[in-house]
Write a protein that holds these residues in place. Structure first.
Motif, PDB file in Angstrom:
ATOM      1  N   PHE A  86      39.956  38.350  42.482  1.00  0.00           N
ATOM      2  CA  PHE A  86      40.105  38.998  43.793  1.00  0.00           C
ATOM      3  C   PHE A  86      41.040  38.222  44.731  1.00  0.00           C
ATOM      4  O   PHE A  86      40.957  38.363  45.943  1.00  0.00           O
ATOM      5  CB  PHE A  86      38.742  39.203  44.470  1.00  0.00           C
ATOM      6  CG  PHE A  86      37.814  40.095  43.693  1.00  0.00           C
ATOM      7  CD1 PHE A  86      38.112  41.431  43.512  1.00  0.00           C
ATOM      8  CD2 PHE A  86      36.660  39.591  43.141  1.00  0.00           C
ATOM      9  CE1 PHE A  86      37.267  42.261  42.782  1.00  0.00           C
ATOM     10  CE2 PHE A  86      35.802  40.408  42.402  1.00  0.00           C
ATOM     11  CZ  PHE A  86      36.109  41.741  42.228  1.00  0.00           C
ATOM     12  N   SER A  87      41.908  37.384  44.166  1.00  0.00           N
ATOM     13  CA  SER A  87      42.835  36.620  44.999  1.00  0.00           C
ATOM     14  C   SER A  87      44.269  37.110  44.888  1.00  0.00           C
ATOM     15  O   SER A  87      45.198  36.412  45.307  1.00  0.00           O
ATOM     16  CB  SER A  87      42.784  35.127  44.632  1.00  0.00           C
ATOM     17  OG  SER A  87      41.604  34.540  45.108  1.00  0.00           O
ATOM     18  N   SER A  88      44.466  38.282  44.300  1.00  0.00           N
ATOM     19  CA  SER A  88      45.811  38.841  44.233  1.00  0.00           C
ATOM     20  C   SER A  88      45.720  40.353  44.104  1.00  0.00           C
ATOM     21  O   SER A  88      44.762  40.867  43.516  1.00  0.00           O
ATOM     22  CB  SER A  88      46.581  38.264  43.043  1.00  0.00           C
ATOM     23  OG  SER A  88      45.976  38.646  41.829  1.00  0.00           O
ATOM     24  N   PRO A  89      46.701  41.074  44.635  1.00  0.00           N
ATOM     25  CA  PRO A  89      46.658  42.536  44.567  1.00  0.00           C
ATOM     26  C   PRO A  89      47.169  43.090  43.246  1.00  0.00           C
ATOM     27  O   PRO A  89      46.897  44.247  42.916  1.00  0.00           O
ATOM     28  CB  PRO A  89      47.557  42.959  45.726  1.00  0.00           C
ATOM     29  CG  PRO A  89      48.548  41.848  45.842  1.00  0.00           C
ATOM     30  CD  PRO A  89      47.803  40.592  45.482  1.00  0.00           C
ATOM     31  N   THR A  90      47.930  42.290  42.512  1.00  0.00           N
ATOM     32  CA  THR A  90      48.584  42.786  41.302  1.00  0.00           C
ATOM     33  C   THR A  90      48.587  41.715  40.215  1.00  0.00           C
ATOM     34  O   THR A  90      48.367  40.536  40.478  1.00  0.00           O
ATOM     35  CB  THR A  90      50.043  43.197  41.587  1.00  0.00           C
ATOM     36  OG1 THR A  90      50.705  42.101  42.240  1.00  0.00           O
ATOM     37  CG2 THR A  90      50.122  44.429  42.472  1.00  0.00           C
ATOM     38  N   ASN A 111      50.277  37.488  37.446  1.00  0.00           N
ATOM     39  CA  ASN A 111      50.534  36.616  38.585  1.00  0.00           C
ATOM     40  C   ASN A 111      50.612  35.170  38.115  1.00  0.00           C
ATOM     41  O   ASN A 111      50.269  34.851  36.975  1.00  0.00           O
ATOM     42  CB  ASN A 111      49.465  36.794  39.657  1.00  0.00           C
ATOM     43  CG  ASN A 111      48.062  36.809  39.063  1.00  0.00           C
ATOM     44  OD1 ASN A 111      47.676  35.888  38.358  1.00  0.00           O
ATOM     45  ND2 ASN A 111      47.295  37.865  39.342  1.00  0.00           N
ATOM     46  N   HIS A 138      52.980  38.703  41.637  1.00  0.00           N
ATOM     47  CA  HIS A 138      52.319  38.009  42.748  1.00  0.00           C
ATOM     48  C   HIS A 138      52.290  36.524  42.421  1.00  0.00           C
ATOM     49  O   HIS A 138      52.040  36.137  41.271  1.00  0.00           O
ATOM     50  CB  HIS A 138      50.890  38.533  42.933  1.00  0.00           C
ATOM     51  CG  HIS A 138      50.148  37.870  44.066  1.00  0.00           C
ATOM     52  ND1 HIS A 138      50.184  38.351  45.357  1.00  0.00           N
ATOM     53  CD2 HIS A 138      49.354  36.768  44.098  1.00  0.00           C
ATOM     54  CE1 HIS A 138      49.432  37.585  46.128  1.00  0.00           C
ATOM     55  NE2 HIS A 138      48.931  36.605  45.394  1.00  0.00           N
ATOM     56  N   TRP A 158      49.912  38.106  51.239  1.00  0.00           N
ATOM     57  CA  TRP A 158      48.717  38.933  51.068  1.00  0.00           C
ATOM     58  C   TRP A 158      47.446  38.219  51.514  1.00  0.00           C
ATOM     59  O   TRP A 158      46.542  38.822  52.039  1.00  0.00           O
ATOM     60  CB  TRP A 158      48.589  39.310  49.589  1.00  0.00           C
ATOM     61  CG  TRP A 158      47.563  40.355  49.293  1.00  0.00           C
ATOM     62  CD1 TRP A 158      47.644  41.694  49.558  1.00  0.00           C
ATOM     63  CD2 TRP A 158      46.304  40.159  48.628  1.00  0.00           C
ATOM     64  NE1 TRP A 158      46.515  42.339  49.112  1.00  0.00           N
ATOM     65  CE2 TRP A 158      45.679  41.424  48.527  1.00  0.00           C
ATOM     66  CE3 TRP A 158      45.646  39.051  48.101  1.00  0.00           C
ATOM     67  CZ2 TRP A 158      44.433  41.611  47.936  1.00  0.00           C
ATOM     68  CZ3 TRP A 158      44.401  39.219  47.500  1.00  0.00           C
ATOM     69  CH2 TRP A 158      43.817  40.485  47.426  1.00  0.00           C
ATOM     70  N   MET A 169      38.256  46.384  47.158  1.00  0.00           N
ATOM     71  CA  MET A 169      39.130  45.780  46.161  1.00  0.00           C
ATOM     72  C   MET A 169      39.441  46.736  44.999  1.00  0.00           C
ATOM     73  O   MET A 169      40.361  46.488  44.227  1.00  0.00           O
ATOM     74  CB  MET A 169      38.494  44.506  45.608  1.00  0.00           C
ATOM     75  CG  MET A 169      38.569  43.345  46.562  1.00  0.00           C
ATOM     76  SD  MET A 169      40.280  42.825  46.785  1.00  0.00           S
ATOM     77  CE  MET A 169      40.090  41.749  48.193  1.00  0.00           C
ATOM     78  N   GLN A 220      42.582  47.599  46.395  1.00  0.00           N
ATOM     79  CA  GLN A 220      43.448  46.485  46.792  1.00  0.00           C
ATOM     80  C   GLN A 220      43.752  45.529  45.645  1.00  0.00           C
ATOM     81  O   GLN A 220      44.785  44.863  45.654  1.00  0.00           O
ATOM     82  CB  GLN A 220      42.792  45.700  47.946  1.00  0.00           C
ATOM     83  CG  GLN A 220      42.675  46.509  49.231  1.00  0.00           C
ATOM     84  CD  GLN A 220      41.987  45.726  50.333  1.00  0.00           C
ATOM     85  OE1 GLN A 220      41.468  44.633  50.109  1.00  0.00           O
ATOM     86  NE2 GLN A 220      41.975  46.276  51.541  1.00  0.00           N
ATOM     87  N   SER A 221      42.835  45.403  44.687  1.00  0.00           N
ATOM     88  CA  SER A 221      43.032  44.476  43.571  1.00  0.00           C
ATOM     89  C   SER A 221      42.393  45.049  42.315  1.00  0.00           C
ATOM     90  O   SER A 221      41.423  44.502  41.773  1.00  0.00           O
ATOM     91  CB  SER A 221      42.422  43.105  43.911  1.00  0.00           C
ATOM     92  OG  SER A 221      42.703  42.157  42.910  1.00  0.00           O
ATOM     93  N   SER A 277      41.519  42.871  39.255  1.00  0.00           N
ATOM     94  CA  SER A 277      40.367  41.985  39.421  1.00  0.00           C
ATOM     95  C   SER A 277      39.068  42.720  39.136  1.00  0.00           C
ATOM     96  O   SER A 277      38.140  42.159  38.538  1.00  0.00           O
ATOM     97  CB  SER A 277      40.345  41.407  40.844  1.00  0.00           C
ATOM     98  OG  SER A 277      41.410  40.512  41.058  1.00  0.00           O
TER      99      SER A 277
END
Length: 473
Positions: A195-199, A202, A250, A304, A446, A449-450, A453
């Protein structure tokens, strides 16, 4: 001369269970990759075994080393992974005594030459930045080590000695980009925290070295306390390369102080927006740097999430351990970040010297009052190179068990407290923060948003539930 780098994993911080950090947070070993790239630039054959992304038993690892037939095996170790690295080195030496073993990383740099008296399987240590030192060692065939700056070695009498200090690299832009191509399975085997990136895919980048601040718990033995950084143009070329060659969407700027030099950040943000480079990013910032102009620049260039080291909600503890900031200002500045459209993560510690139960409870209550999307809570670990290490025993009991010194074990117990008390407070901190409807709703969002994740979370749900039951969250 062929060089094989090994990145040992270190001990599992929760014995008897799968280390959940390897499910949700595997970052490329950027220090090794930078040294490897510098060696490759000078026509030195290099390979890497990253035990985080490719777990192997000790025997499997030794067999793999022998199959590759390196002249040199170089280890990069933290304090918690050092003893595992030494066990691997011992096994390699037993199988082929002609292989040279070199250790670098924070633990080697902090402990220095005396390590060689205790660990005979290690031939020498790289002290400080490793790029040029490793190159000169290879070019010299590991001979006349006293003439190579930045090395701990054994002299002709077998006694541990240390050469002159290595000067720091003045212009980091002279270094090639890290040798990501040497990591099998990159980037698929590597991922940022859940949950620390949208895509995805990374990755992470370090665009500066050193830190001028004097926090009591930070070890600066590798890069010192100055501050050097890559230019905005270099950083953008780095990000563009990751997107072009590996499909990275990301990045996490893992610098301690990404926002320290205001002109650099402003120029980076302006150039990135102008280029239209479609790669989002996270960064770490200090609250002292935050204002509306900076936030507008970050958001406009694709930031982000911003992470902040808050550490404690007790004013007296903060005064003892880091530059003090007004706690009343923190909530206002974090809300500014959220109002700018970015997520906010707070970083905290439990068990600092001088803390008692009341101080920790103040931190918990304070964290719950802040507009944070998520937190990361570590168990205070006194690393040998940190300023607080020298006076530690004045403030509590310390179990210097290197393999447990990974920020997920209470190896230091402040006076007046017990280990069980600290564990209970730590678990209460996590439980109270995440078991709130606001946080649940944030993670529900999320799904949009992610989404990657969410898929990772569902795929590993059995391991997560087992972990949560073990932790009593």
């Amino acid at each position: 001369m062929n060089v094989l780098f090994i990145h040992p994993h270190g001990s599992n911080w929760m014995p008897g269970m799968q280390d959940i950090t390897t499910i949700f947070n595997v970052m490329p070993p950027l220090g090794i990759l930078s040294i490897a790239a510098w060696l490759e630039k000078h026509q030195v054959p290099v390979e890497i075994i990253d035990c985080y992304a490719t777990p192997l038993t000790q025997q499997e690892l030794v067999n793999e080393v022998l199959r590759r037939k390196p002249d040199v095996v170089a280890f990069s170790c933290t304090t918690s992974s050092f003893l595992e690295g030494n066990r691997i080195a011992e096994a390699i030496k037993a199988a082929d005594s002609g292989i040279t073993t070199v250790f670098g990383g924070a633990h080697a740099c902090t402990m220095g030459a005396p390590l060689l008296d205790r660990f005979p399987a290690i031939d020498c240590l790289v002290m400080g930045e490793g790029e040029q030192t490793m190159l000169e060692l290879v070019q010299a065939g590991f001979q006349n080590l006293a003439n190579i700056p930045g090395v701990a070695y054994r002299d002709s009498n077998g006694q541990a000695a240390q050469s002159a200090p290595r000067e720091l690299i003045a212009n980091l832009d002279e270094l090639p980009f890290p040798a990501y191509h040497l990591l099998p399975g990159f980037p698929q085997k590597y991922k940022l925290p859940l949950f620390s990136s949208p895509t995805a895919p990374n990755s992470s980048i370090i665009s500066s070295r050193g830190c001028p601040y004097q926090c009591s718990y930070c070890d600066r033995s590798v890069f010192s306390r100055g501050f050097r950084f890559n230019s905005p143009e270099y950083i953008l070329e780095h990000v563009a390369m990751l997107q072009r060659d590996y499909g990275i969407r990301h990045v996490f700027f893992y610098d301690d102080l990404f926002t320290f030099d205001r002109k650099r950040v402003a120029h980076f943000c302006e150039l990135k927006a102008r280029m239209g480079l479609q790669v989002t990013y996270n960064c770490i910032a200090r609250l002292e740097h935050v204002d509306q102009e900076l936030l507008s620049l970050l958001k406009g260039s694709g930031c982000w999430q911003v992470n902040f080291g808050i550490e404690s909600g007790d004013p007296e503890i903060l005064k003892k351990h880091r530059k003090f900031y007004g706690l009343d200002e923190v909530g206002r500045k974090l809300q500014m970040v959220k109002d700018s459209g970015m997520r906010v993560k707070g970083l905290f510690m439990v068990g600092l010297p001088g803390e008692d139960e009341a101080a920790i409870r103040r931190t918990i209550d304070y964290a719950l009052s802040l507009p944070l999307d998520e937190i990361n809570v570590t168990k205070f670990t006194p690393f040998p190179g940190a300023p607080v290490f020298k006076t530690l025993e004045q403030f509590g009991q310390f179990n210097e068990a290197w393999e447990l010194m990974n920020c997920m074990n209470f190896v230091f117990i402040p006076h007046g407290m017990t280990k069980q008390q600290l564990e209970d407070l730590y678990n209460e901190f996590i439980r109270r923060f995440y078991r709130r409807s606001r946080i649940h709703w944030g993670y529900t969002k999320m799904i949009w948003q992610s989404p990657h994740s969410v898929l990772d979370f569902l795929k590993n749900l059995p391991a997560i539930l087992k972990f949560e039951r073990k932790q009593k969250w």
